[in-house]
Write an enzyme that holds these catalytic residues in place. Structure first.
Site, mmCIF file in Angstrom:
data_model
loop_
_atom_site.group_PDB
_atom_site.id
_atom_site.type_symbol
_atom_site.label_atom_id
_atom_site.label_comp_id
_atom_site.label_asym_id
_atom_site.label_seq_id
_atom_site.Cartn_x
_atom_site.Cartn_y
_atom_site.Cartn_z
ATOM 1 N N CYS A 88 51.160 45.570 33.109
ATOM 2 C CA CYS A 88 51.099 46.648 34.096
ATOM 3 C C CYS A 88 49.947 47.567 33.708
ATOM 4 O O CYS A 88 49.981 48.193 32.641
ATOM 5 C CB CYS A 88 52.413 47.417 34.140
ATOM 6 S SG CYS A 88 52.405 48.815 35.288
ATOM 7 N N CYS A 136 46.304 50.450 40.865
ATOM 8 C CA CYS A 136 46.861 49.203 40.327
ATOM 9 C C CYS A 136 45.853 48.493 39.416
ATOM 10 O O CYS A 136 44.869 47.929 39.889
ATOM 11 C CB CYS A 136 47.315 48.264 41.440
ATOM 12 S SG CYS A 136 48.247 46.841 40.847
ATOM 13 N N THR A 157 46.279 45.808 37.140
ATOM 14 C CA THR A 157 46.238 44.342 37.187
ATOM 15 C C THR A 157 45.742 43.878 38.560
ATOM 16 O O THR A 157 45.098 42.834 38.675
ATOM 17 C CB THR A 157 47.612 43.729 36.865
ATOM 18 O OG1 THR A 157 48.611 44.282 37.729
ATOM 19 C CG2 THR A 157 47.994 44.006 35.423
#
Length: 333
Positions: free
Chosen positions: A91, A254, A256
């Site tokens: 994450c 985000c 990833t």
């Protein structure tokens, strides 16, 4: 005051997305690797994840990370990622939160101008370079796991009979990537319910057709993220809404997903090495990313990504469970 357990936490947010970092109260989780520990925790201690992530202590878009001793001798800490949707191998926003918390709490030796922290994650080694000024974390650059495109221009029929074209890429998790225009929806938070429903419909179709599986670790599987690219996005500055299982949006850009997006753009010949890429979230926050080289993962061509973002500590807490609490694993409404 009675409690069956006491969990120590430092809460933070990374560009708008929360990370509840559990610093104590869990104990050592069995497993020879962090992925084995992830799977053990999912199988045997999921009630603790639910307690921390679900209401009334969490909420429908809650995310967290559990600190552990590393399983690798070359790492400083191990991390298990938890959120309402389950247990991620990696994450990005959560790791930025973890690195910031480690510096801000003095759990690592703080060095200016950069404190380097090596983290043992279920997806592999992740190196965090924390920019430090006056003793405080100002930003974090993560050197993520190798990322790669799985498929380009794949067509799929959705439950409503619509056919869309998407790319599939991996950046620590699997991502279906496509333009929001294919759903004839505006990039507008007023239409968030429709955008989320569109993303979930594609997610369901992708997994029904055949779950993507990591070429080196079959326990990393399934598409639980859909990256809906906003009109006007380019290979240098992209905006998106990120739909996540079972039904919420990533508030951050985000990490990833940024890695997967760069791998997709590289595979399409649109983003070169050592070229800055700005990835903007649904709420307007940004990560800056860059590809530094190429490699292979299980015989699949891959790239080596990094990305940079910021996190802020929002509080500290001790989470308790009264023996008479009617919601020992929280609840979802």
């Amino acid at each position: 005051m009675r409690s069956k357990l006491v969990l120590h936490a430092v809460d933070s947010h990374t560009e708008g997305m929360p990370t509840r970092v559990i610093t104590g109260g869990i104990g050592a989780i069995p497993g020879a690797t962090m992925n084995e520990r992830r799977l053990y925790f999912r199988e045997h201690r999921d009630d603790i994840k639910q307690l921390l992530m679900n209401e009334p202590r969490g909420h429908s878009a809650m995310s967290g990370a559990i600190l552990q001793p590393p399983t690798r001798p070359d790492c400083d800490f191990g991390v298990i990622y938890i959120e309402v949707s389950g247990y991620l191998p990696m994450c990005g926003h959560g790791t930025i939160g973890v690195a910031t918390v480690l510096v801000e709490t003095g759990m690592v030796e703080v060095v200016e101008p950069v404190t380097t922290i090596r983290l043992d994650t279920p997806a592999g080694l992740v190196v965090a370079e924390v920019a430090v000024r006056d003793g405080s974390a100002r930003s974090v650059t993560l050197w993520n796991v190798p990322s790669f495109a799985v498929a380009l221009d794949r067509k799929i029929e959705l439950a409503d009979g619509r056919t869309v074209t998407y790319d599939l890429a991996y950046g620590g998790n699997f991502y279906a990537i496509l333009s929001l225009d294919q759903f004839e929806l505006p990039f507008d938070r007023a239409r968030k319910d429709d955008i989320l429903a569109a993303g979930l419909s594609l997610m369901d179709a992708v997994n029904a057709e055949g779950e993507p599986v990591h070429p080196e670790d079959s326990s990393i599987r399934g598409c639980h993220h859909v990256h809906l690219v906003a009109p006007g996005s380019t290979a240098r500055h992209s905006r998106h809404a990120m739909a996540i299982h079972p039904g919420w949006f990533d508030r951050s850009p985000c990490g990833t997903g940024t890695s997967a997006r760069m791998a997709q753009l590289y595979a399409r010949g649109e983003l070169g090495l050592e070229t800055e890429f700005l990835n903007e979230s649904f709420i307007g926050t940004r990560f800056s990313g860059r590809l530094h080289g190429t490699t292979e993962v299980g015989g699949v061509a891959a790239v080596l990504p990094s990305f940079t973002g910021r996190a802020w500590v929002t509080g500290t807490a001790q989470y308790l469970l009264d023996p008479d609490d009617p919601f020992p694993a929280g609840f979802v409404l």
